[in-house]
Scaffold this motif. Sequence first.
Motif, PDB file in Angstrom:
ATOM      1  N   SER A  62       0.611  -1.108   0.034  1.00  0.00           N
ATOM      2  CA  SER A  62       0.153  -0.104  -0.121  1.00  0.00           C
ATOM      3  C   SER A  62       0.930   1.118  -0.020  1.00  0.00           C
ATOM      4  O   SER A  62       1.991   1.092   0.462  1.00  0.00           O
ATOM      5  N   PRO A 109      -2.855   5.748   3.484  1.00  0.00           N
ATOM      6  CA  PRO A 109      -2.245   4.566   4.061  1.00  0.00           C
ATOM      7  C   PRO A 109      -3.315   3.934   4.654  1.00  0.00           C
ATOM      8  O   PRO A 109      -3.071   2.433   4.816  1.00  0.00           O
ATOM      9  N   SER A 125      -4.799   0.295   2.553  1.00  0.00           N
ATOM     10  CA  SER A 125      -4.370  -0.964   3.152  1.00  0.00           C
ATOM     11  C   SER A 125      -5.534  -1.736   3.616  1.00  0.00           C
ATOM     12  O   SER A 125      -5.547  -2.909   3.137  1.00  0.00           O
ATOM     13  N   LEU A 178       0.732  -7.876   4.428  1.00  0.00           N
ATOM     14  CA  LEU A 178       0.618  -6.543   4.337  1.00  0.00           C
ATOM     15  C   LEU A 178       1.604  -5.603   4.441  1.00  0.00           C
ATOM     16  O   LEU A 178       2.330  -5.837   5.435  1.00  0.00           O
ATOM     17  N   LYS A 179       2.235  -5.149   3.384  1.00  0.00           N
ATOM     18  CA  LYS A 179       3.458  -4.179   3.487  1.00  0.00           C
ATOM     19  C   LYS A 179       2.990  -2.600   3.061  1.00  0.00           C
ATOM     20  O   LYS A 179       2.997  -2.232   2.172  1.00  0.00           O
ATOM     21  N   PRO A 180       2.956  -1.987   4.280  1.00  0.00           N
ATOM     22  CA  PRO A 180       2.582  -0.380   4.370  1.00  0.00           C
ATOM     23  C   PRO A 180       3.868   0.370   4.005  1.00  0.00           C
ATOM     24  O   PRO A 180       4.771  -0.275   4.107  1.00  0.00           O
ATOM     25  N   SER A 221       1.682   3.185   9.700  1.00  0.00           N
ATOM     26  CA  SER A 221       2.227   1.736   9.431  1.00  0.00           C
ATOM     27  C   SER A 221       2.213   1.004  10.910  1.00  0.00           C
ATOM     28  O   SER A 221       1.830  -0.410  10.946  1.00  0.00           O
ATOM     29  N   LEU A 237      -1.321   0.013  11.948  1.00  0.00           N
ATOM     30  CA  LEU A 237      -1.610  -1.014  11.040  1.00  0.00           C
ATOM     31  C   LEU A 237      -1.015  -2.184  11.523  1.00  0.00           C
ATOM     32  O   LEU A 237      -1.864  -3.384  11.767  1.00  0.00           O
ATOM     33  N   VAL A 255       1.663  -8.107   9.134  1.00  0.00           N
ATOM     34  CA  VAL A 255       2.040  -6.843   8.495  1.00  0.00           C
ATOM     35  C   VAL A 255       3.829  -6.916   8.644  1.00  0.00           C
ATOM     36  O   VAL A 255       4.457  -7.172   9.790  1.00  0.00           O
ATOM     37  N   GLU A 287       6.665  -4.097   8.173  1.00  0.00           N
ATOM     38  CA  GLU A 287       7.178  -2.739   7.906  1.00  0.00           C
ATOM     39  C   GLU A 287       8.525  -2.569   7.510  1.00  0.00           C
ATOM     40  O   GLU A 287       9.376  -3.790   7.185  1.00  0.00           O
TER      41      GLU A 287
END
Length: 294
Positions: free
Chosen positions: A118, A123, A127, A143-145, A153, A156, A171, A173
């Motif tokens: 995302s 953001p 996401s 999930l890669k914010p 991030s 999330l 997730v 980061e």
Amino acid sequence: MTAIQSKTDFRSSFDAQRRYAPQMALTTVDQRLDRIRRLQTWITIHETDIQQALYDDLRKPASEVMLTDLMSVHVEIKHTLRHLKLWLKPKSLPTHLPLVGTRSYVRYEPKGNVLIISPWNYPIALSLRPLIMAIAAGNVVILKPSEQTPHTSALLKKLVHELFPPEEVIVFEGDADVSQALLELPFNHIYFTGSPAIGRIVMTAAAKHLASVTLELGGKSPAIVDESANIQQAASQLAWAKGVNCGQTCIAPDYILVHQSVKQAFMRALYEKLTAMYSPDGGQLKPPIVTPDW
């Protein structure tokens, strides 16, 4: 890529999700709806935290967070809750003559392992909306914010950690190196929002594993103002469309084609609208471009 995270960590999480994917695919409609409702509740409870994170990252006011991020997420949730049972119901089809005596239908099945990358400009919305879709379809998700919105991030990551076991959703980061390492894994579907240049990289990586992709890429968004236009209305709408979210929207108008006969009137009206929105005290008009602290 940080010392805490490595390609081994990514591979380990991916493999754990791949082993769990068949079990996730067998979840019922009610089980998937329950996951989405829990997400809905978390967002509602932590609304102030979300607003604060976006302010810390982008200096985004609370009212704009509600309008441009949270509203679209809530709409996505409500739409999914309302329609998921119908979406998952097998669709009957007519049977051709050579197959007389049998029944034909389309049955929708999960993709499996899904990667969501995302962007920083929306953001939360970009996401969570793909995450809602992936969960509704019975997939497991990494999930890669964006690393450019670290407060959001981190929030999330907290959300996902509190709502989902890591074999369902996790997730990671980090910077572009993390995205590149994740793209080396054999995902079944990749959802990416960003520039066409990075979109090409994502699509190339996906092709190596025959993964399907959803690419939401920015492009040119001209506006046309001809001699029949309501100048005040056009100026007001274009000023808002260009300025919302500090101008960082993929479909924001980036240039205007104006008929020569109304050019001067339109330019005056546009300047007046922008001044009223961004410099009502009469000070120097500053362009609505985000300048975060990273």
